[in-house]
Design an enzyme around this catalytic site. Structure first.
Site, PDB file in Angstrom:
ATOM      1  N   GLY A  86     -17.327  10.262 -12.917  1.00 40.98           N
ATOM      2  CA  GLY A  86     -16.916   9.016 -13.050  1.00 40.98           C
ATOM      3  C   GLY A  86     -15.237   8.568 -12.500  1.00 40.98           C
ATOM      4  O   GLY A  86     -14.786   9.512 -12.137  1.00 40.98           O
TER       5      GLY A  86
ATOM      6  N   CYS B 253     -13.391   3.169  -0.071  1.00 43.06           N
ATOM      7  CA  CYS B 253     -14.298   3.186   0.728  1.00 43.06           C
ATOM      8  C   CYS B 253     -14.090   3.754   2.192  1.00 43.06           C
ATOM      9  O   CYS B 253     -15.117   4.622   2.535  1.00 43.06           O
ATOM     10  CB  CYS B 253     -14.872   1.481   0.924  1.00 43.06           C
ATOM     11  SG  CYS B 253     -16.237   1.467   1.994  1.00 43.06           S
TER      12      CYS B 253
ATOM     13  N   GLU C 203       0.722  -1.222   0.099  1.00 43.83           N
ATOM     14  CA  GLU C 203      -0.043  -0.002  -0.028  1.00 43.83           C
ATOM     15  C   GLU C 203       0.723   1.257  -0.071  1.00 43.83           C
ATOM     16  O   GLU C 203       1.860   1.429   0.842  1.00 43.83           O
ATOM     17  CB  GLU C 203      -0.981  -0.089   1.202  1.00 43.83           C
ATOM     18  CG  GLU C 203      -1.841   1.259   1.268  1.00 43.83           C
ATOM     19  CD  GLU C 203      -2.703   1.388  -0.079  1.00 43.83           C
ATOM     20  OE1 GLU C 203      -3.514   0.736  -0.299  1.00 43.83           O
ATOM     21  OE2 GLU C 203      -2.480   2.692  -0.546  1.00 43.83           O
TER      22      GLU C 203
ATOM     23  N   HIS D 119     -46.551  -2.662  10.899  1.00 48.79           N
ATOM     24  CA  HIS D 119     -47.073  -1.300  10.861  1.00 48.79           C
ATOM     25  C   HIS D 119     -47.151  -0.593  11.983  1.00 48.79           C
ATOM     26  O   HIS D 119     -46.905  -0.910  13.137  1.00 48.79           O
ATOM     27  CB  HIS D 119     -48.653  -1.671  10.866  1.00 48.79           C
ATOM     28  CG  HIS D 119     -49.797  -0.693  10.677  1.00 48.79           C
ATOM     29  ND1 HIS D 119     -49.795  -0.080   9.382  1.00 48.79           N
ATOM     30  CD2 HIS D 119     -50.597  -0.034  11.442  1.00 48.79           C
ATOM     31  CE1 HIS D 119     -50.554   1.109   9.443  1.00 48.79           C
ATOM     32  NE2 HIS D 119     -51.114   1.098  10.601  1.00 48.79           N
TER      33      HIS D 119
ATOM     34  N   ASP E  18     -12.710  -2.583  -7.951  1.00 49.32           N
ATOM     35  CA  ASP E  18     -12.755  -1.460  -9.025  1.00 49.32           C
ATOM     36  C   ASP E  18     -11.796  -1.388 -10.291  1.00 49.32           C
ATOM     37  O   ASP E  18     -11.831  -0.798 -11.198  1.00 49.32           O
ATOM     38  CB  ASP E  18     -12.621  -0.152  -8.239  1.00 49.32           C
ATOM     39  CG  ASP E  18     -13.860   0.457  -7.362  1.00 49.32           C
ATOM     40  OD1 ASP E  18     -14.624  -0.506  -7.246  1.00 49.32           O
ATOM     41  OD2 ASP E  18     -13.947   1.380  -6.998  1.00 49.32           O
TER      42      ASP E  18
ATOM     43  N   ARG F 188     -28.180   7.930 -14.689  1.00 53.90           N
ATOM     44  CA  ARG F 188     -28.367   7.014 -15.857  1.00 53.90           C
ATOM     45  C   ARG F 188     -28.073   5.639 -15.365  1.00 53.90           C
ATOM     46  O   ARG F 188     -27.271   5.309 -14.452  1.00 53.90           O
ATOM     47  CB  ARG F 188     -27.194   7.380 -16.874  1.00 53.90           C
ATOM     48  CG  ARG F 188     -27.393   6.523 -18.097  1.00 53.90           C
ATOM     49  CD  ARG F 188     -26.743   7.218 -19.287  1.00 53.90           C
ATOM     50  NE  ARG F 188     -25.111   7.334 -19.001  1.00 53.90           N
ATOM     51  CZ  ARG F 188     -24.255   6.640 -19.017  1.00 53.90           C
ATOM     52  NH1 ARG F 188     -24.271   5.327 -19.413  1.00 53.90           N
ATOM     53  NH2 ARG F 188     -23.139   6.913 -18.751  1.00 53.90           N
TER      54      ARG F 188
HETATM   55  P1  NDP Z   1     -20.877   7.396 -12.223  1.00 56.76           P
HETATM   56  O1  NDP Z   1     -20.403   6.805 -13.329  1.00 56.76           O
HETATM   57  O2  NDP Z   1     -22.097   7.131 -11.309  1.00 56.76           O
HETATM   58  O3  NDP Z   1     -21.579   9.073 -12.867  1.00 56.76           O
HETATM   59  C1  NDP Z   1     -20.884   9.604 -13.619  1.00 56.76           C
HETATM   60  C2  NDP Z   1     -21.628  10.998 -14.135  1.00 56.76           C
HETATM   61  O4  NDP Z   1     -20.853  11.825 -14.604  1.00 56.76           O
HETATM   62  C3  NDP Z   1     -22.445  10.582 -15.055  1.00 56.76           C
HETATM   63  O5  NDP Z   1     -23.805  11.419 -14.704  1.00 56.76           O
HETATM   64  C4  NDP Z   1     -22.197  10.995 -16.358  1.00 56.76           C
HETATM   65  O6  NDP Z   1     -23.137  11.476 -17.184  1.00 56.76           O
HETATM   66  C5  NDP Z   1     -21.278  12.156 -16.046  1.00 56.76           C
HETATM   67  N1  NDP Z   1     -20.285  12.519 -16.912  1.00 56.76           N
HETATM   68  C6  NDP Z   1     -19.227  11.629 -17.331  1.00 56.76           C
HETATM   69  N2  NDP Z   1     -18.081  12.162 -18.107  1.00 56.76           N
HETATM   70  C7  NDP Z   1     -18.718  13.527 -18.156  1.00 56.76           C
HETATM   71  C8  NDP Z   1     -18.361  14.789 -18.730  1.00 56.76           C
HETATM   72  N3  NDP Z   1     -17.179  14.650 -19.560  1.00 56.76           N
HETATM   73  N4  NDP Z   1     -18.969  15.987 -18.557  1.00 56.76           N
HETATM   74  C9  NDP Z   1     -19.945  16.007 -17.904  1.00 56.76           C
HETATM   75  N5  NDP Z   1     -20.628  14.778 -17.162  1.00 56.76           N
HETATM   76  C10 NDP Z   1     -19.791  13.942 -17.474  1.00 56.76           C
HETATM   77  O7  NDP Z   1     -19.780   8.105 -11.559  1.00 56.76           O
HETATM   78  P2  NDP Z   1     -19.429   8.504 -10.026  1.00 56.76           P
HETATM   79  O8  NDP Z   1     -18.037   9.368 -10.110  1.00 56.76           O
HETATM   80  O9  NDP Z   1     -20.668   9.369  -9.402  1.00 56.76           O
HETATM   81  O10 NDP Z   1     -19.205   7.330  -9.043  1.00 56.76           O
HETATM   82  C11 NDP Z   1     -18.352   5.959  -9.444  1.00 56.76           C
HETATM   83  C12 NDP Z   1     -18.985   4.976  -9.060  1.00 56.76           C
HETATM   84  O11 NDP Z   1     -18.580   4.926  -7.756  1.00 56.76           O
HETATM   85  C13 NDP Z   1     -20.298   4.858  -9.351  1.00 56.76           C
HETATM   86  O12 NDP Z   1     -20.722   4.045 -10.541  1.00 56.76           O
HETATM   87  C14 NDP Z   1     -20.560   3.703  -8.207  1.00 56.76           C
HETATM   88  O13 NDP Z   1     -20.186   2.469  -8.673  1.00 56.76           O
HETATM   89  C15 NDP Z   1     -19.556   4.071  -7.183  1.00 56.76           C
HETATM   90  N6  NDP Z   1     -20.206   4.714  -5.875  1.00 56.76           N
HETATM   91  C16 NDP Z   1     -21.155   4.101  -5.202  1.00 56.76           C
HETATM   92  C17 NDP Z   1     -21.859   4.774  -4.198  1.00 56.76           C
HETATM   93  C18 NDP Z   1     -22.693   4.001  -3.510  1.00 56.76           C
HETATM   94  O14 NDP Z   1     -22.798   2.789  -3.421  1.00 56.76           O
HETATM   95  N7  NDP Z   1     -23.769   4.833  -2.774  1.00 56.76           N
HETATM   96  C19 NDP Z   1     -21.367   6.007  -3.786  1.00 56.76           C
HETATM   97  C20 NDP Z   1     -20.646   6.731  -4.824  1.00 56.76           C
HETATM   98  C21 NDP Z   1     -19.686   6.038  -5.805  1.00 56.76           C
HETATM   99  P3  NDP Z   1     -24.131  10.549 -18.365  1.00 56.76           P
HETATM  100  O15 NDP Z   1     -25.060   9.904 -17.467  1.00 56.76           O
HETATM  101  O16 NDP Z   1     -24.494  11.411 -19.209  1.00 56.76           O
HETATM  102  O17 NDP Z   1     -22.986   9.564 -18.854  1.00 56.76           O
END
Ligand code: NDP
Length: 463
Positions: A266, A47, A39, A440, A307, A208
């Protein structure tokens, strides 16, 4: 040759001490393997240190703002309530230190050697850690992921969730770009604690991949709570103003001023400059490590999980993969991960809980489905007066009567959906849900009392 007769220094070297890597390593160690874990920063991974745990602590903190508002309807007068952001961050950091200590102890107790430094793969059985090399019969890649940012002018002014968790103070105006898990969760935190929040999404709606009714309900609730959602909107550039704020220029040409720009667009697997491809480990076009069902990469002695494989990027999936890995490699039990019906939650305000298929996916897979929807005001809000509606939705495959999707937006949705996920995993039918006596008065009981499916829509969600 070691004392055990193995030509390697270790039976297993894991690179990355996050949830998945630690679970795999300590189980392997407990099964008698000689394990080292590499690490480069702190033990705990995304997490514990930069994701689920600190975020949830901030969500708890933010939720108290709602509780204080709701209290008046129950006869409480609470004068002078003020929030101290640095105090919350300090308390959160103290808890993370405690958890990091727990992780260290778990590794120690399982006899796992911690190699501190950045690990790179030299060949199929060799790992280098800050210049020193170690050999192992098996190497496990568990390096996780990292936020990605688009390359636009001024992007260096933007922060990600990493920094958002450690802000010195709460800004007055926050602009969050992205509409995924992280974006909506942080929008809720900042908004509840008093910031003016704008969510900028390039699509027509947030989240999405989630069920359409869930997306619509949550975006409506976020807007009602005061968050501005700029839809179909792209940021072209960010500039720092002389006053220390930021000026955002949108693709349509307008400009807006804000005090903080956060990108949650993302995450990408941490696979760059680690010697992976040179060692023969195949990556996909997003840089994710390709694995088979035994978590084996294209090199038979190198494995990967979590991941870094960019499949279902959720902690409990990585830890379950960690268990499969240890059982298969060191306990002769060839467990295979089951990725069906993985439940998940979004800790937005209100939160989402979901398991199984969306209506769109269910119609695509089965054709005919029955959809049950319930929308209501939770009992708590009859007195609190909060204008928040709960959504619950079940999707049932017609011929088998199996419940193939369950979704909820509303208080306690993540807690409620965990139990529903067990039912789906067990193959529960709608008749099982109907035969279950409700508790309930709760919101959860609604899942047992949905009697009438929606009429067949003219244009069912099948696209
Ligand atoms: P996500 O993949 O969930 O969402 C990314 C978002 O960014 C989407 O809305 C996407 O839009 C948008 N996006 C991507 N590229 C661009 C760009 N160039 N310009 C503008 N918007 C953009 O990613 P997150 O970063 O939110 O989270 C990553 C992952 O971490 C999640 O998918 C999940 O697996 C995990 N996570 C889980 C949590 C939980 O379990 N509660 C909490 C936080 C994270 P579009 O829809 O149009 O593609």
């Amino acid at each position: 040759m070691s004392a055990t007769g193995s030509p390697y220094d270790f039976d297993l070297i894991t690179i990355g001490a996050g949830s998945g890597g630690v679970r795999a390593s300590r189980l392997s160690g407990a099964m008698g393997a000689r394990v080292a874990i590499v690490e480069g920063t702190r033990v705990g991974g995304t997490c514990v240190l930069r994701g689920c745990v600190p975020k949830k602590l901030l969500v708890y903190g933010a939720h108290i703002a709602h509780d204080l508002e709701d209290a008046a309807g129950y006869g409480w007068t609470i004068d002078g309530a003020r929030h101290d952001w640095p105090a919350l961050i300090a308390a959160k950091n103290q808890e993370l230190e405690r958890l990091e200590g727990v992780y260290h102890r778990l590794l120690r107790e399982a006899g796992v050697t911690l190699l501190e430094g950045r690990g790179t793969v030299v060949d199929a059985h060799t790992v280098a850690v800050d210049g020193k090399t170690y050999t192992a019969e098996r190497i496990l890649l568990a390096m996780g992921g990292w936020p990605t940012l688009p390359d636009i002018p001024g992007i260096e002014h933007a922060i990600t969730s990493n920094e958002a968790l450690d802000l010195k103070e709460l800004p007055k105006r926050v602009t969050i770009v992205g509409g995924g898990f992280i974006a909506v969760e942080f929008a809720g935190i900042f908004n509840a604690l008093g910031a003016e929040v704008t969510l900028v999404i390039r699509a027509a709606n947030i989240l999405r991949g989630f069920d359409e009714d869930v997306r619509q309900t949550l975006s409506h609730e976020l807007e009602k709570s005061g968050i501005t959602i700029r839809r179909d909107c792209q940021v072209r550039s960010i500039e720092k103003t002389p006053a220390g704020s930021y000026s955002i220029r949108y693709a349509m040409g307008e400009e807006a001023e804000t005090d903080l720009v956060m990108y949650a667009t993302g995450r990408a697997p941490n696979t760059a400059n680690l010697g992976l491809e040179e060692a023969g480990v195949k990556l996909n076009e997003r840089g994710a490590v390709l694995i088979d069902e035994a978590l084996t990469t294209s090199v038979p002695s190198i494995f990967a999980l979590g991941d870094v494989t960019d499949r279902i990027t959720l902690t409990p999936v990585a830890t379950a993969e960690g268990r499969c890995f240890a059982e298969r490699q060191f306990n002769n039990r060839p467990l295979v991960m089951d990725y069906e019906n993985v439940p998940s939650a979004v800790f937005s305000m209100p939160p989402i809980g979901t398991v199984g298929l969306t209506e769109t996916q269910a119609r695509q897979r089965f054709g005919a489905v029955d959809v049950y929807i319930s929308r209501f005001k939770a009992m708590k809000h009859t007195l609190s007066g909060r204008d928040e509606r709960t959504l619950m939705k079940l999707i049932v495959e017609k011929t088998s009567d199996k419940v193939v999707g369950a979704h909820m937006v509303g208080a306690d949705a993540p807690e409620i959906l965990q139990g529903v996920a067990i039912a789906l995993k067990a193959g529960a039918t709608k008749a099982h849900f109907d035969a279950t006596i409700g508790i309930h008065p709760t919101s959860a009981e609604e899942f047992c009392t949905m009697r009438e499916p929606l009429p067949e829509p003219d244009n069912a969600h099948t696209e």
